[in-house]
Design an enzyme around this catalytic site. Structure first.
Site, short mmCIF file in Angstrom:
data_model
loop_
_atom_site.label_atom_id
_atom_site.label_comp_id
_atom_site.label_asym_id
_atom_site.label_seq_id
_atom_site.Cartn_x
_atom_site.Cartn_y
_atom_site.Cartn_z
N HIS A 26 -9.49 1.33 5.19
CA HIS A 26 -8.16 1.49 5.77
C HIS A 26 -8.26 2.46 6.95
CE1 HIS A 26 -4.03 2.67 6.38
NE2 HIS A 26 -3.71 1.52 5.83
N ASN A 44 0.87 -1.19 0.00
CA ASN A 44 0.00 0.00 0.00
C ASN A 44 0.90 1.24 0.00
OD1 ASN A 44 -1.82 2.05 0.53
ND2 ASN A 44 -2.25 1.40 2.64
N SER A 99 3.57 -1.89 10.28
CA SER A 99 5.03 -1.95 10.42
C SER A 99 5.63 -3.31 10.04
CB SER A 99 5.46 -1.52 11.82
OG SER A 99 5.07 -0.17 12.05
P1 PGA Z 1 2.93 0.44 7.51
O1 PGA Z 1 1.45 0.61 6.89
O2 PGA Z 1 3.47 -0.87 6.94
O3 PGA Z 1 3.72 1.63 7.00
O4 PGA Z 1 2.79 0.39 8.97
C1 PGA Z 1 0.57 -0.47 6.77
C2 PGA Z 1 -0.76 0.00 6.22
O5 PGA Z 1 -1.22 1.06 6.64
O6 PGA Z 1 -1.36 -0.64 5.33
#
Ligand code: PGA
Length: 253
Positions: free
Chosen positions: A97, A9, A213
């Site tokens: 989301h 994403n 993350s």
């Molecule tokens: P992140 O985002 O891997 O930067 O934590 C995940 C997401 O929001 O789909």
């Protein structure tokens, strides 16, 4: 046997030049490997879906939109419908989301209508759920997850193809990943609830992705959990090299 997903994403990142460079690099990196045993998805900004779709024409990497309108067509300035996405060959869309919930006041009822609009156009929704930090601290994570599932999936049928992404809000973009144990605990709760909402057979087939993350050095242990069927990856998907490493981890799982 459930589908394993590596889904990137991009959120609101990259210029068009950077997008072209990324795709070129990803194609070079993936040229000699067989991707078909997993599902590899990219969710670039909607503006780039059409050019991405042309350059990924012969690739196993599929595309999705980060958001979609609940409406089919009409006077909804700034919106894009699922039918429009379908008409340029897009297969997936996120629905709900946490950043849409946080910055655009999307609630579970709206996300449910979006999921239905995505399905009606023949795309697969990736329905995102997850608790806030204060909800986890209060010990009400399970109640929140169950309620989100009930509302977001209301009226969906066991014949509908959809994916769930569990993204604890406190882990998104914060560098604080859920431990594999926390992820497994919630994913298993989600699957149990899916059994009640649909049936055991359907629940076993629905892929549940973890997001928050995910990085090259924690993806393998998350994926090793019984009910974790892939990742929805923000920050780490912005580098084609890292995204390729994540793909390789999923292929070797
Ligand atoms: P992140 O985002 O891997 O930067 O934590 C995940 C997401 O929001 O789909």
């Amino acid at each position: 046997m459930r589908d394993i997903y590596v889904a990137g994403n991009w959120k609101m990142n990259k210029t068009y030049e950077e997008t072209k460079d990324y795709l070129e690099k990803l194609q070079q990196l993936t040229e000699k490997i067989e991707l078909n045993s997993i599902k590899t998805l990219l969710f670039p900004p909607s503006l780039y879906l059409q050019p991405c779709s042309s350059s990924l024409k012969n690739s196993a990497v599929k595309l999705g939109a980060q958001d979609v309108s609940e409406h089919t067509k009409g006077a909804y300035t700034g919106e894009i419908s699922a039918l429009m996405l379908k008409s340029i060959g897009i297969d997936y869309s996120l629905a709900g989301h946490s950043e849409r919930r946080q910055y655009h006041n999307e609630d579970d009822e709206l996300i449910n209508r979006k999921a239905k609009a995505i399905l009606a156009a023949g795309l697969t929704p990736v329905i995102c759920i997850g608790e806030l930090e204060e909800e986890r601290e209060k010990g009400i994570t399970n109640d929140i997850i169950v309620k989100q599932l009930e509302l977001c999936l209301a009226g969906l049928d066991s014949k509908d193809e959809f994916v769930i992404a569990y993204e604890p809000v406190w882990a998104i973009g914060t560098g604080k990943t859920a431990t594999p144990e926390i992820a497994q605990e919630v994913h298993s709760l989600i699957r149990e609830k899916l059994k009640i909402l649909f049936n055991a057979d359907k629940a076993e087939k629905i892929s549940i992705l973890y997001g928050g993350s995910v990085k090259v050095d924690n993806f393998a242990e998350l994926l090793a959990q019984k009910d974790v069927d892939g990742g929805l990856i923000g920050g780490a998907s912005l580098s084609a090299d890292d995204f390729f490493e994540l793909i390789k981890i999923a292929l070797n799982q």
